[in-house]
Scaffold this motif. Structure first.
Motif, mmCIF file in Angstrom:
data_model
loop_
_atom_site.group_PDB
_atom_site.id
_atom_site.type_symbol
_atom_site.label_atom_id
_atom_site.label_comp_id
_atom_site.label_asym_id
_atom_site.label_seq_id
_atom_site.Cartn_x
_atom_site.Cartn_y
_atom_site.Cartn_z
ATOM 1 N N VAL A 166 -0.983 15.566 0.760
ATOM 2 C CA VAL A 166 -0.007 14.938 -0.114
ATOM 3 C C VAL A 166 -0.749 14.125 -1.164
ATOM 4 N N GLU B 157 10.938 20.637 7.996
ATOM 5 C CA GLU B 157 9.624 21.255 7.818
ATOM 6 C C GLU B 157 9.541 21.997 6.492
ATOM 7 N N LEU C 276 8.597 13.867 -1.566
ATOM 8 C CA LEU C 276 8.982 14.428 -0.277
ATOM 9 C C LEU C 276 10.270 13.767 0.215
ATOM 10 N N THR D 88 2.737 22.743 3.853
ATOM 11 C CA THR D 88 1.947 21.837 4.675
ATOM 12 C C THR D 88 2.415 21.877 6.123
ATOM 13 N N ALA E 164 8.549 19.992 3.535
ATOM 14 C CA ALA E 164 7.122 19.725 3.358
ATOM 15 C C ALA E 164 6.400 20.928 2.762
ATOM 16 N N CYS F 230 3.418 20.211 9.105
ATOM 17 C CA CYS F 230 3.828 18.845 9.446
ATOM 18 C C CYS F 230 4.456 18.817 10.832
ATOM 19 N N ILE G 265 3.039 13.895 8.009
ATOM 20 C CA ILE G 265 2.471 14.825 7.025
ATOM 21 C C ILE G 265 1.003 14.482 6.844
#
Lengths: 523, 647
Positions: A369, A208, A378, A214, A211, A216, A364
């Motif tokens: 993104v 996590e 990523l 964000t 990311a 996710c 995601i």
């Protein structure tokens, strides 16, 4: 195309999707049909299946406006209905024969599964209809999706360890009485020790963090079993189902080995008005709706076939890749797959990383993104930060895993379902096959009865959940047991316990104490 | 007999060879005439005999139609419900006390009174009732408090236990169970049957909400019978049903069942006759199908299967006229489908009697059976006192059920001795037999079945002989006593014989040694109701084709509870007797209402109901004791002599 040779397949199963908002004027009936399997069935036959279905939906609404037709049982066939979306109906017609003792609810779950998966990838059928009122778009998507889905029922030998096997040869093999100790649409969990759980937890945290800010989601699997997730239950079930179909190591190996035969059925097309007909050769992406005789490609929608076989493979970096979603025009890098979440109605990229038995799926939001570049970054992050952890987690999980018979309890053949959490656990299929046909048929009937009891309490909207205990000593002396309590269900066959009711109850009690935290114990 | 004059009635209708060929006065032509052209009378029949039998027939039809018109409190109450169409029909409406009394006081209200009453009272009822009962969505599951005003119907004969009957769904809300502990046994037949809601049709909201519809239609879609609503108004609906059946048939298949939510639509095709049940009563498919079979059997009992020929000649043949006036027969059968275990057990039950008493009755029946009587039955309501068959003839329990239903639902049989053509569908669906029927008292009646259409006087003589013997040996008195005493009371299992020796002698006429033998068990009994929580049981003897059901007792007091239990038995019976894999051997089933224990052996089947918290081990012990008890008193509760000739 020989009609006779097709007969077997078409006799065995029909599946159609139709939209009751379409084709309501006379002569336009064909417009209702969104999908029909087998596609080469004469249109008159297709129409009569749909006519009967629609007729009975209308008829039953006279008495049961809230819950119209669910099933038609005829002497030779069962017609299973599922209203997937308002006015969009799926109907499956199966033939009854000696090996084909169906449990209606199990068949309906197949319909439900194909629909929820469809929605996960393509959004609702209604939305597609609205986007292209001619119906071409939705028909194309449904066709490829359901055909790909059904081919899973077509491809493997029944002896293989896999619950997605619907097929012997080219004949569709739908879940029948032999699957009485399975529950479609549920998760199978891996039981992990405390330390392993902590490691998995920290892996998820690392992922996590990759990311960034964000939000996710992740879903961690070991073999075909779920280890952990932070998705909503319904999305978990969908993604889990897809993973088991196409992403897990087992699914990948099956995909590599087979997918060579059995697709002759749809090579031939008898083109007629309104029917969607296709080739499955290299030119299969060509399709047309002959009612307006114009190729739908003009809409310029990329056709995505998420259930297509053998399209996923494991890349060198450990990430699973596929070109199902197309390739970047310039770099020829495959486009990252996307799905829709039911819960948040968000479009998400799927990133799946695999190391031996371990599969980690990261979701995601597409919105957060910046395209393929962002995805690549990523991936890089994950490789740098998490790959070592994944190695360790895999090692620990595989050390603790007892193999495919890990959840076998000797003397018992069981299915345990936690309806609230969509979880089930069952005796391994290899062990279930040791049961006699009589026991399995009897259990299937018992489950059918329990299904209707459950259905009634749903109708009643009774807030208290059904509490039920049924123990049957069958003709062959097997004990069949069904227990419902607080949303949990337990089904059991005890074949070798040639004893009294008290003995059978005690066996259940022991099982409940040891494996269900006493959920089914009486006191 | 206009249309049939060219063919001999005997040849066209009978495959019996023992028919008297000289009999030009046989009643068969009437039936033929009725079959072909409606109830026309045979003109050239010999006056005496035909008078007799014609009177009987006429009476029968008249009384059928009369009883179909005659109101019951419940009929009225139901019709009142229609006035609130937005309300669910299943919602009960409580009659107010004074109105009910009014009805109760009225011995036999004619149609006129009924409608007056209805007109006057509907407003009041709506007012007084709806506030109490509105907004209860699931009537079936909710146990209702009794309303003080609700006992009116019961008050009439002191037989029901409060408001339960009106809480029930349409078909049986006024039923009074035969074996209710605080009631006159057998009082269910005070339920007066007949056509309900003839003004409804498929457009009526009320009609659509009825819990259980039965339809008979012809293969061309013409309505023949509908439980609710006017058949003629339902022509369109009937055509729809026909269309569904033939649509599936055209696809080379045969539709059996359509399920939609709680509703099931069950189809049964019998040659040119289609039967359909639409129900949301949660009964299993097999049960509903069995009920349609019985309904068909009832129709065959009235008309024989030769009615099919009418359809061969004219596919659009309208059969309603043939069944004119028989609404009461069908509605009473449908009513019994929700209280009489014989309808799903396919076994009959006997009135409990001392062995010697039943022997005496059997002996005299046997006496007459030799001389031209095919079957002789002495019945009390729907229970058999004794029955005897000539030589190897055997009587199927379903035939007994349908025959007794036919007789009990037709008022005319009560008022005069009758001679009526009937067909026993399980015995020979193609031919008529002739039934001589005579009531000895309000409950007890004799049926003598013969193949000979001119046997009336002979059978009358036989009846007089039988009556003599029955009176001399006080059989009829014993029958009345048995009605009052009832059958097996589960409380009697509780009695510890060592401490209460005086209680040993039961009304069954003999001490029960079984209690002595298992006295130790009694000490361990706990629970509500009977021993170890035993609430009720049904025991079916396979060889005898008979069953015995214990009397209802606490806590299965209300009709609602009794019906729920009845349905539970129905379900477990269906579950045990699955066509493909059954019968199972044992079943233990516990839900929020009961523990049901079912035990099927080659000799007998036992269905026992316990408190939901009952202990398994104790329940099993109690079941063993019940079986022992039944064996101990089988002389009194079963007709034993019947077996050798029977099966």
């Amino acid at each position: 195309m020989g009609v006779a040779s097709e007969k077997d397949a078409s006799e065995a199963m029909k599946l159609c999707v139709f939209d009751l908002r379409r084709g309501q004027t006379e002569g336009q009936e064909l417009d209702k049909i969104l999908f029909f399997y087998p596609a080469d069935l004469p249109l008159s036959t297709q129409l009569s299946v749909i006519g009967l279905s629609e007729g009975l939906v209308t008829f039953t609404r006279i008495f049961s406006p809230e819950a119209p037709c669910e099933v038609i049982e005829a002497e030779r066939h069962s017609h299973v209905f599922y209203e997937a979306e308002p006015d969009i109906w799926m109907v499956m017609v199966v033939e009854k024969e000696s090996e084909a003792i169906w449990r209606v609810d199990a068949l309906r779950r197949v319909l439900k599964e194909v629909h929820t998966l469809f929605v996960m990838f393509h959004g609702s059928a209604r939305a597609l209809v609205d986007r292209d009122p001619s119906g071409g778009l939705v028909r194309t998507h449904l066709y490829y999706f359901i055909m790909d889905f059904l081919s899973a029922f077509e491809k493997r030998s029944p002896l293989e360890y896999c619950c997605w096997d619907f097929s012997i040869g080219t004949k569709l093999q739908l879940p029948n009485f032999r699957d009485s100790l399975k529950e479609r649409g549920t998760l199978q969990m891996l039981t992990v020790g405390r330390e392993a759980a902590i490691e998995v937890q920290s892996l998820v945290a690392v992922l996590e963090s990759c990311a960034g800010d964000t939000l996710c989601y992740s879903l961690t699997m070991f073999q075909d079993l779920l280890v952990s997730t932070n998705l909503s239950p319904i999305d978990t079930v969908n993604l889990f189902t897809y993973a088991v179909l196409r992403l897990t190591p087992l699914a990948l190996s099956h995909g590599a080995s087979s997918w060579s035969h059995s697709r002759k059925a749809d090579t031939a097309c008898n083109t007629s008005t309104g029917a969607l007909l296709l080739n499955s050769g290299p030119a299969a992406e060509q399709y047309y709706n002959s009612s307006d005789a114009s190729p739908l490609l003009r809409h310029n929608y990329p056709l995505v076939r998420p259930l297509q076989h053998s399209k996923w493979s494991k890349g060198k970096d450990g990430f699973l890749t596929t070109d199902i979603w197309g390739r970047d025009v310039n770099s020829l890098v495959p486009t990252c797959p996307t799905i829709w979440l039911r819960q948040t109605e968000e479009k998400m990229y799927i990133l799946a990383y695999q190391h031996r038995g371990l599969t980690v799926i990261l979701l995601i939001p597409v919105s957060s993104v910046s395209g393929e570049q962002g995805i690549a970054m990523l991936k890089q992050q994950i490789l740098e930060n998490a790959s070592l952890k994944m190695l360790k987690v895999e090692e620990r999980l595989s050390r603790g895993w007892g193999g495919e018979n890990a959840y076998h309890v000797s003397g018992y053949r069981y299915l345990l379902v936690d309806g609230d959490r969509y979880i089930s656990r069952a005796s391994p299929p290899g062990k279930v096959t040791t049961l006699t046909k009589d026991s399995l048929v009897a259990l299937s009937k018992l489950r059918e009865e329990v299904d209707s009891i459950k259905g009634r309490s749903v109708c009643d909207n009774s807030c208290h959940e059904k509490d039920l205990e049924i123990s049957i000593r069958a003709k062959n002396n097997a004990w069949l047991i069904a227990r419902l309590t607080r949303g949990k269900e337990l089904y059991m066959v005890l074949e070798k316990s040639n004893e009294t009711l008290l003995y059978a109850s005690e066996a259940v009690e022991k099982f409940s104490e040891r494996y269900c935290n006493g959920a089914f114990s009486l006191d | 007999m206009s249309s049939n004059s060219n063919s001999s009635p005997a040849s066209s209708f009978s495959d019996k060879d023992d028919r008297d060929p000289n009999s030009d006065s046989n009643p068969e032509p009437e039936t033929l005439a009725e079959l072909e052209t409606g109830p026309e009378l045979e003109p050239n029949a010999s006056p005496d005999l035909i008078d007799q039998s014609l009177d009987a027939l006429e009476n029968q039809l008249a009384s059928i139609s009369m009883s179909s018109r005659s109101p019951t409190a419940l009929d009225d109450e139901e019709e009142l419900q229609e006035e609130e169409t937005e309300q669910s029909l299943e919602e009960p409406i409580i009659r107010n006390g004074s109105l009910s009394e009014e009805i109760g006081a009225e011995g036999s209200i004619n149609e006129h009174v009924e409608s007056n009453w209805k007109a006057e009272s509907s407003g009041v009822i709506k007012e007084s009732v709806s506030s109490v009962w509105r907004n209860t969505s699931e009537v079936d599951e909710v146990e209702r408090p009794l309303s003080p005003g609700s006992s009116g119907y019961a008050g009439e004969r002191g037989s029901t236990s409060g408001g339960d009957e009106i809480n029930d769904d349409d078909e049986d809300n006024n039923e009074v169970r035969e074996v209710q502990n605080d009631s006159v046994p057998g009082s269910h037949d005070q339920w007066v049957s007949g056509k309900r809601h003839p003004d409804e049709d498929d457009a009526s909201v009320s009609w659509r909400k009825r819990k259980k519809h039965f339809f008979i239609l012809s293969h061309s879609g013409k309505p023949i019978y509908s439980r609710y609503g006017d058949e003629h108004k339902l022509a369109g609906f009937s055509a729809t049903l026909q269309a569904i059946i033939s649509f599936v048939e055209n696809g080379g298949d045969r539709v059996k069942l359509v399920r939609a939510g709680k509703h099931q639509v069950v189809f049964l095709v019998k040659g040119p006759i289609y039967l359909v049940c639409i129900s949301c009563t949660e009964e299993p498919y097999e049960s509903l199908k069995g009920q349609l079979e019985l309904l068909y059997g009832q129709m065959i009992l009235i008309l024989t299967k030769s009615v099919n020929r009418c359809f061969e000649r004219n596919p659009k043949f309208d059969m309603t006229s043939l069944l004119g006036g028989t609404d009461a027969v069908f509605s009473s059968l449908i009513h019994s489908l929700s209280w009489n275990p014989a309808t799903f057990l396919h076994a009959y039950s006997c009135l409990p009697l001392a062995y010697a008493t039943r022997q005496a009755a059997g002996a005299i029946l046997q006496d007459v059976a030799g001389s031209g009587v095919l079957f002789a039955l002495l019945m009390c309501k729907h229970k058999v006192i004794s029955l005897v068959g000539a030589q190897k003839a055997s009587l199927h329990p379903d035939d007994i059920l349908l025959l007794s239903n036919f007789i009990m639902s037709s008022e005319s049989f009560r008022t005069s001795e009758s001679f009526s053509p009937i067909c026993l569908p399980r015995y020979n669906p193609m031919a008529f037999l002739y039934a001589y029927v005579h009531y000895f008292d309000i409950d007890t009646y004799l049926i003598l079945l013969t193949t000979s259409s001119d046997a009336f006087y002979h059978l009358k003589d036989s009846r007089i002989r039988i009556e003599d013997v029955l009176l001399k040996s006080n059989v009829l008195g014993e029958v009345q006593r048995s009605l009052i005493d009832g059958g097996m009371h589960i409380e009697d299992l509780l009695i510890d014989p060592t401490s209460r020796p005086g209680a040993m002698s039961s009304h069954l006429g003999q001490p029960r040694p079984g209690i002595n033998s298992s006295g130790g068990v009694a000490n361990g009994f706990v629970g509500v109701g009977g021993p170890a929580g035993l609430w009720h049981f049904i025991y079916r003897s396979i060889y005898l084709d008979q069953y015995v059901s214990s009397e209802f007792s606490s806590p299965i007091n209300s009709l609602r509870q009794q019906k729920r239990l009845y349905r539970a038995y129905q379900r477990i019976y269906a579950s045990m007797h699955d066509k493909g894999i059954g019968p199972h051997k044992t079943q233990f089933r516990r839900d929020e209402n009961y523990v049901l224990l079912c035990w099927v052996t080659p000799d007998f089947e036992l269905y026992a109901t316990f408190d939901p918290l009952a202990d398994k081990a104790l329940a099993i012990k109690v079941c063993n004791r019940v079986c022992q008890w039944v064996k101990d008193v089988e002389n009194e509760i079963f007709l034993l002599g019947a077996s050798p000739f029977s099966w």
